[in-house]
Write a protein that holds these residues in place. Structure first.
Motif, PDB file in Angstrom:
ATOM      1  N   GLN A  24       0.833  -1.194   0.000  1.00  0.00           N
ATOM      2  CA  GLN A  24       0.000   0.000   0.000  1.00  0.00           C
ATOM      3  C   GLN A  24       0.868   1.245   0.000  1.00  0.00           C
ATOM      4  O   GLN A  24       1.979   1.236   0.525  1.00  0.00           O
ATOM      5  N   GLU A  25       0.329   2.313  -0.559  1.00  0.00           N
ATOM      6  CA  GLU A  25       0.951   3.630  -0.449  1.00  0.00           C
ATOM      7  C   GLU A  25       0.814   4.095   1.000  1.00  0.00           C
ATOM      8  O   GLU A  25       0.042   3.510   1.777  1.00  0.00           O
ATOM      9  N   SER A  26       1.519   5.143   1.377  1.00  0.00           N
ATOM     10  CA  SER A  26       1.463   5.633   2.755  1.00  0.00           C
ATOM     11  C   SER A  26       0.055   6.082   3.155  1.00  0.00           C
ATOM     12  O   SER A  26      -0.287   6.078   4.331  1.00  0.00           O
ATOM     13  N   ASN A  27      -0.793   6.427   2.173  1.00  0.00           N
ATOM     14  CA  ASN A  27      -2.164   6.844   2.476  1.00  0.00           C
ATOM     15  C   ASN A  27      -3.150   5.671   2.499  1.00  0.00           C
ATOM     16  O   ASN A  27      -4.347   5.856   2.641  1.00  0.00           O
ATOM     17  N   ASP A  32      -0.811  -1.203  -7.341  1.00  0.00           N
ATOM     18  CA  ASP A  32      -1.067  -2.189  -8.398  1.00  0.00           C
ATOM     19  C   ASP A  32       0.270  -2.836  -8.757  1.00  0.00           C
ATOM     20  O   ASP A  32       1.197  -2.164  -9.197  1.00  0.00           O
ATOM     21  N   ILE A  33       0.375  -4.145  -8.549  1.00  0.00           N
ATOM     22  CA  ILE A  33       1.643  -4.852  -8.764  1.00  0.00           C
ATOM     23  C   ILE A  33       1.639  -5.671 -10.061  1.00  0.00           C
ATOM     24  O   ILE A  33       2.458  -6.570 -10.227  1.00  0.00           O
ATOM     25  N   THR A  34       0.740  -5.327 -10.974  1.00  0.00           N
ATOM     26  CA  THR A  34       0.699  -5.999 -12.265  1.00  0.00           C
ATOM     27  C   THR A  34       2.072  -5.912 -12.933  1.00  0.00           C
ATOM     28  O   THR A  34       2.689  -4.844 -12.976  1.00  0.00           O
ATOM     29  N   GLY A  35       2.570  -7.047 -13.421  1.00  0.00           N
ATOM     30  CA  GLY A  35       3.853  -7.089 -14.112  1.00  0.00           C
ATOM     31  C   GLY A  35       5.064  -7.243 -13.210  1.00  0.00           C
ATOM     32  O   GLY A  35       6.181  -7.365 -13.690  1.00  0.00           O
ATOM     33  N   ARG A  36       4.859  -7.260 -11.916  1.00  0.00           N
ATOM     34  CA  ARG A  36       5.968  -7.426 -10.983  1.00  0.00           C
ATOM     35  C   ARG A  36       6.094  -8.906 -10.600  1.00  0.00           C
ATOM     36  O   ARG A  36       5.131  -9.662 -10.695  1.00  0.00           O
ATOM     37  N   THR A  37       7.266  -9.296 -10.169  1.00  0.00           N
ATOM     38  CA  THR A  37       7.477 -10.651  -9.668  1.00  0.00           C
ATOM     39  C   THR A  37       8.154 -10.572  -8.305  1.00  0.00           C
ATOM     40  O   THR A  37       8.772  -9.559  -7.963  1.00  0.00           O
ATOM     41  N   TYR A  38       8.052 -11.678  -7.561  1.00  0.00           N
ATOM     42  CA  TYR A  38       8.582 -11.714  -6.205  1.00  0.00           C
ATOM     43  C   TYR A  38       9.354 -13.002  -5.979  1.00  0.00           C
ATOM     44  O   TYR A  38       9.000 -14.054  -6.511  1.00  0.00           O
ATOM     45  N   GLY A  65      -2.623  -5.170  -4.742  1.00  0.00           N
ATOM     46  CA  GLY A  65      -1.258  -5.234  -4.209  1.00  0.00           C
ATOM     47  C   GLY A  65      -0.973  -6.451  -3.362  1.00  0.00           C
ATOM     48  O   GLY A  65      -0.116  -6.412  -2.480  1.00  0.00           O
ATOM     49  N   GLN A  66      -1.659  -7.564  -3.631  1.00  0.00           N
ATOM     50  CA  GLN A  66      -1.540  -8.738  -2.765  1.00  0.00           C
ATOM     51  C   GLN A  66      -0.801  -9.889  -3.445  1.00  0.00           C
ATOM     52  O   GLN A  66      -1.069 -10.221  -4.597  1.00  0.00           O
TER      53      GLN A  66
END
Length: 114
Positions: A24-27, A32-38, A65-66
């Motif tokens: 999450q953003e600070s607020n 949105d984590i589309t295209g990211r990997t972990y 963001g999950q």
């Protein structure tokens, strides 16, 4: 350069262990984590060449963001009691930007119920 959030974990030998993350953003707005990997690993020390265990990470809801990183019962069943360190790394920007977002110590214990 951002410092990863400190996040200690405990692992029980023979259990399925999951680290669930919501970015999450600070607020409070989801990232949105589309295209990211972990990716996440456990090692005896940060500079150890050998990996003790590797998590399987999967996005569960990109818009919210999950994602979750899991060690299977088979993987934890092969571990030995002790301590180590772990971290979780995000890859974005088409694979060009890598950021460690969580890191900390790991405690590996026997499971009582077998």
């Amino acid at each position: 350069m951002a410092t990863p959030a400190y996040y200690p974990i405990s692992v029980r030998i023979g259990d399925t262990e999951t680290v669930t993350v919501t970015l999450q953003e600070s607020n409070g707005t989801p990232v949105d984590i589309t295209g990211r990997t972990y990716a996440a690993q456990i090692r005896a020390t940060a500079d150890a060449a050998a990996t003790i265990a590797t998590f399987t990470c999967a996005i569960t809801n990109a818009a919210a963001g999950q994602f979750a990183c899991t060690l299977s019962a088979t993987t934890t069943g092969a571990l030995s009691i002790g301590t180590g360190v772990w971290d979780l790394q995000e890859t974005s920007g088409g694979g060009t930007v890598k950021t460690t977002i969580l890191a900390g110590p790991v405690r590996i214990d026997y499971d009582v119920t077998r």
